[in-house]
Each structure stands twice: as C-alpha cells, then as structure tokens.
Enzyme design. Structure first.
Site, PDB file in Angstrom:
ATOM      1  N   GLU A 177       0.820  -1.212   0.000  1.00 27.89           N
ATOM      2  CA  GLU A 177       0.000   0.000   0.000  1.00 27.89           C
ATOM      3  C   GLU A 177       0.858   1.267   0.000  1.00 27.89           C
ATOM      4  O   GLU A 177       1.314   1.705   1.051  1.00 27.89           O
ATOM      5  CB  GLU A 177      -0.930   0.015   1.228  1.00 27.89           C
ATOM      6  CG  GLU A 177      -1.822   1.251   1.281  1.00 27.89           C
ATOM      7  CD  GLU A 177      -2.698   1.321   2.540  1.00 27.89           C
ATOM      8  OE1 GLU A 177      -2.445   0.574   3.497  1.00 27.89           O
ATOM      9  OE2 GLU A 177      -3.625   2.135   2.541  1.00 27.89           O
ATOM     10  N   LYS A 219      -2.664  -2.216  -2.872  1.00 27.99           N
ATOM     11  CA  LYS A 219      -3.692  -1.357  -2.280  1.00 27.99           C
ATOM     12  C   LYS A 219      -3.335   0.069  -2.669  1.00 27.99           C
ATOM     13  O   LYS A 219      -2.332   0.618  -2.209  1.00 27.99           O
ATOM     14  CB  LYS A 219      -3.739  -1.531  -0.764  1.00 27.99           C
ATOM     15  CG  LYS A 219      -4.760  -0.635  -0.074  1.00 27.99           C
ATOM     16  CD  LYS A 219      -5.151  -1.151   1.299  1.00 27.99           C
ATOM     17  CE  LYS A 219      -6.023  -0.162   2.040  1.00 27.99           C
ATOM     18  NZ  LYS A 219      -6.650  -0.743   3.236  1.00 27.99           N
TER      19      LYS A 219
END
Ligand code: 13P
Length: 339
Positions: A177, A219
């Site tokens: 992420e 992500k």
C-alpha cells in the site's frame, strides 16, 4: 505454503463482488475514531467494537478478508470464540497489519518513511501460526511544495518490496500500500504524476526483490484532487485518471488492485469504484479495502449506544459492504442507498 497457495489466497481476496474490510487502525488512530463518537478507547471497547463488526451476519457475502491489528488477531469475542475462528467460519480471510507506522524521514522535512522491517521475519512466522493468510504494509507519500522527493519514494517502495518478499517467504500474501495522501491543494494531474512515479518505482522494487506478483495485491490510492483543491475533479474524471495511471504502471499479472478510501465519504468511495469498473476490459480485478468508508455509518450507530445498537450498526456495515460489492462489478446505483 507453495506459490500456488499464495496465488489462490490472493485470488480469493479479490473474488467477484467481494472486497476487504480494513479494521487495522493502530491504537492511536482507534483512539481518534472513538473520541469522535465519545467512547473511551480501551482494550475491551476495541474488542467489543471490532467483535461486533466481525460477527455481522452475512458479512462474508461481500467481504473476502479483514485486516486486523496485532491486538485484534489475538482477541476473542465475549463468548470466548477467537476472532480468527469466527472469521474462518464466516468465510472471511484473516489479515494482519505488519508495519510499525510512518515516521519522519530524516533529512527530508515533511516526508515520512514506514518502519517495521527489523524482526519482521519472526513476526510473520508467528502471524502465520496464528492464522493470518495475508498482510498489509502502508507507506505514506505526502504531496506539497517540492515533495515528494525521489528519496522518499524510493525509501518507501524499497521497504514495501522487502516486506512483500518476507511475507511470501512466510506463506503470507502481501498487500502493498503506497498511499498518496489526499491532503493538500494539488490538482488531479499533479496527483496522477506522483501516483505514476510511485507505482513505477514500487513495481521495479518488487521485481528486484523477486516478489511473485500473482501472489500479491496492490492497495492503491485513487488519482484524485487534493481535499483542499479549488476545483475538485468529478467522479468520472477520477475514475478515468485512476484507471489510466494503473494501466501505465501495474503489470497485468498482478492478482488484483484494491483501493483505500483515504478520507473520501462512504458514498463517494463507492461511486468512484463503480465508475472504474464500468469501463470494463481491465487486466486485474479492481475492488475495495476501505477502512473509514466501510466503518463510518456503523461506528456512528454503535457509538450512540454500544449495548443496544449492535444490530443497527451491523446492518449499516452489511449495507456498505453490499454497495461496494456491487461497485466492484460496476453495477452500483446511487438509488440503492435508500433501499
Ligand atoms: P481508509 O479506507 O480509511 O483510508 O483506510 C484504509 C487503510 O487500511 C489505510 O491503511
């Protein structure tokens, strides 16, 4: 676990019409959320709240996995059922946040680097034995005057790749992420530039560290105007720019892309995801891994009366999960919000 195992878990996380529930707030962030509803933040209240979310009837229909904080992975519900067991019974894969937070990057005012690599191999082995099937590491890229620097981007993407390789070694699917923060006055185009540079750097680093992309999930933050920008791009503009940015920087073999909500309202986050999936023909599933945009209505209802409002709060969570599940297949309609 074999590499086949990693790919199968990654695929299950982005199965059609399903996405991820992020409830991995650190204790400090959880405190902020509980302060906003006037609830004291204790080990017990965090357990009651997250237990309420995880035991929501029918949650597994649109939620493939939930990202937990270390404390939550070790907790049980009031009747003594470990949360991991509860989740497994509901068909929800247990995940774990393994970074130890974003800290100031020395020599680079206003920028951060995420820490947590020291001792990570041993922690991952323990998380695997506790039942974690996937993990998450969040890097933070801040936009502002003369930032981000390439030093900040590279330090963060290097750490993400080191974490991803260690996770796969432990039989755990890594969610990587790199969040480009929405804070600021930047335009959609400026966000596009920074997001693309960051993603290209990330996939170069993942390649260098021999990370198996079929067994990993990205992500991503959406390509979106800064929250304080004078002119904010509309839903279709955000969707088009985000898809274009991903097509330019994310290998087709990656198992899937899920988005964070990053401060967008719950319905805004759903509408953006839906618009992206309506464009069709994408090489990877595009789904959600929302924290605030899934929890907000539920947190508010629960906070009004934690003892009496469990069913009402669970109903709100299921509703948001369902709306986002529809958005993940490009079949959301705002009119369904009222149903
Ligand atoms: P938000 O959807 O609230 O941004 O949280 C997702 C998350 O897990 C951030 O790391």
């Amino acid at each position: 676990m074999s590499s086949m195992g990693l790919a199968a878990v990654a695929k299950a996380l982005v199965a059609e019409g399903k996405g991820i529930l992020a409830i991995d707030e650190s204790t400090g962030t959880c405190q902020k959320r509980f302060d906003s509803i006037g609830i004291e933040c204790t080990e017990q209240s965090r357990r009651d709240y997250r237990g309420m979310l995880l035991s929501t009837p029918g949650l597994g229909e649109h939620i493939s996995g939930a990202i937990l904080f270390d404390e939550t992975l070790r907790q049980s519900s009031a009747d003594g059922t470990p949360f991991v067991q509860l989740m497994t019974q509901a068909g929800i894969l247990p995940g774990i946040k393994v970074d130890t937070g974003a800290h100031p990057l020395s020599g680079h005012p206003g920028e951060k680097v995420t820490e947590g690599l020291d001792g990570l191999r041993a922690r991952l082995d323990e998380y695997h034995s506790l039942g974690a099937k996937f993990a998450k590491w969040r890097a933070v890229i801040t936009m502002g005057e003369n930032i981000p620097t390439s030093a900040c981007i590279e330090a963060n993407t290097h750490a993400l790749a080191r974490y991803a390789a260690l996770s796969q070694e432990a039989g755990i699917v890594p969610i990587v992420e790199p969040e480009v923060l929405m804070d600021g006055t930047h335009s959609l185009d400026e966000c596009y530039e920074v997001s693309e540079v960051t993603l290209r750097s990330l996939f170069n680093q993942l390649y260098d560290q021999n990370v198996l992309l079929e067994g990993a999930i990205l992500k991503a933050s959406m390509v979106i105007s800064g929250s304080a920008a004078e002119h904010r791009a509309n839903v279709q503009e955000v969707a088009d720019a985000t898809v274009q940015c991903l097509l330019n920087s994310v290998p087709a073999v990656l198992a899937g892309v899920v988005f964070l909500s990053g401060g967008q309202s719950d319905t805004e986050a759903t509408a953006h995801l839906d618009a992206m999936n309506r464009s069709g023909g994408l090489p990877w599933p595009l789904s959600f891994s929302y924290g605030r945009a899934l929890q907000s209505p539920s947190l508010k209802a629960w906070g009004e009366n934690p003892a009496a409002n469990v069913t009402a709060a669970q109903h709100k969570l299921v509703h948001r999960a369902k709306m986002n599940g529809l958005a993940a297949t490009g079949s959301y309609e705002p009119a369904l919000e009222a149903v």
